[in-house]
Design a protein around this motif. Sequence first.
Motif, short mmCIF file in Angstrom:
data_model
loop_
_atom_site.label_atom_id
_atom_site.label_comp_id
_atom_site.label_asym_id
_atom_site.label_seq_id
_atom_site.Cartn_x
_atom_site.Cartn_y
_atom_site.Cartn_z
N GLN A 390 0.82 -1.21 0.00
CA GLN A 390 0.00 0.00 0.00
C GLN A 390 0.86 1.26 0.00
O GLN A 390 0.56 2.23 -0.71
CB GLN A 390 -0.93 -0.01 1.21
N ALA A 391 1.92 1.27 0.80
CA ALA A 391 2.80 2.45 0.84
C ALA A 391 3.50 2.65 -0.50
O ALA A 391 3.62 3.79 -0.99
CB ALA A 391 3.82 2.30 1.96
N ALA A 392 3.96 1.56 -1.11
CA ALA A 392 4.62 1.67 -2.42
C ALA A 392 3.65 2.18 -3.47
O ALA A 392 4.00 3.04 -4.30
CB ALA A 392 5.20 0.31 -2.82
N GLN A 393 2.42 1.68 -3.46
CA GLN A 393 1.44 2.14 -4.43
C GLN A 393 1.03 3.60 -4.20
O GLN A 393 0.77 4.34 -5.13
CB GLN A 393 0.20 1.23 -4.38
N ARG A 394 0.99 3.98 -2.94
CA ARG A 394 0.57 5.34 -2.59
C ARG A 394 1.64 6.37 -2.92
O ARG A 394 1.33 7.48 -3.37
CB ARG A 394 0.21 5.41 -1.10
#
Length: 407
Positions: A390-394
């Motif tokens: 999620q952090a990488a996508q965000r």
Amino acid sequence: MSTPVQTLHNGIKLVHIPAPGPVCRCGLIINAGSRDESDNEHGLAHFVEHTLFKGTTRRSAHDILNRLDAVGGELNAYTTKDETAIHAAFLEHDLRRAVDIIADMAFNSTFPSRELDKEREVIIDEITSYEDTPAELIFDDFEDLAFAGTPLGHNILGTPASVASFTPDDARRFVARTHATDQMAFVYIGPHKPDAVMRTAEACFSHLPTRQPRPHRVEARSFAHFDKRKDRQTSQAHVVLGCHAPDSFAPDRLEMNVLANILGGPSMNSRLSLALRERNGIAYNVETNYTSFDDNGLFSIYFGTDPQNIDRSMRIVRREVDKLRQSPLSEAAFAKVIRQYANQTLMSADDAESLMLAAGRSANVYGQVLSLFEIASLIRERVSPETLLQAAQRHLDPDSFSRLIYC
């Protein structure tokens, strides 16, 4: 358990971290740096840091330099965008000597004109030397472009012209305006008992006056996008790719640290080191950094390569970033990643100076200091394959990356 943070009556926070002797370290970390300068003061925080050594109401510059050096200790200081620190290393019987000199410099510096005039040339030489080191300069250039128009968007060192213009009154006004006692943390690491450190700190700091709260910082939340190439006439190309990242209070800041470690941390088995250096042999230096401030953050990837390999290298970087955004790590891969990062955190206890300075920043920013074991436990408890994804996508969309190239 957490390291207790005590407070002296004038607002200075006190942190004691036990460690075996005989070498001790202590430092005063002040939550004020180049981001607290006015538009006509660029470089002044760093200038003040240098000139704290140039004389106090009690000591000459010669006396300051010899106070710890004469007994085999070390006295140093540094400036960043958001803090200034005065710190020392010494043997345990010299505790009072070290704390006293730091307190004297922080509160009693006089900034004598004659000494400041000499130090200007030293700082200007530092600026010139830094400009001759493209692998370091490119990071500052990148930040200046990324945070343009904000308090974070200018070089810490200033320019030869700005340094030449500063007066003793400028230095005094900056200290009076920004070095507030409620924004200071004194940290000790060594074998002394907590009560002994407290008594010494009280003797050296408690009689000093409370300094008024620092004016509210101007926020620096904007982030510019750019794609620039600068001709530095270097034989090797230097490249930084980067993007906006979470600030120091964001809930996913732990994930950003882990992602930076996966991509280009200090270990040679980081993904970009393996991809660029080991498998393709097109880069020697590769690193990834996540830098957080109170109100902004930066995620950056650096590599040095032959100019003809720039595009190929960037394609490889994109591929590795995309992998982290497309699917979560397997349980086995995740377990290795977390074990490595958590254990690196624990091993950082071996660097007492960095540990001390990090504790001071934590006390100033968060009002608490977690032990390395607590930090390692938080990493294991709060980070998961899903939160990393999620952090990488965000935050890590390669299409949003800015880039700066020196070649």
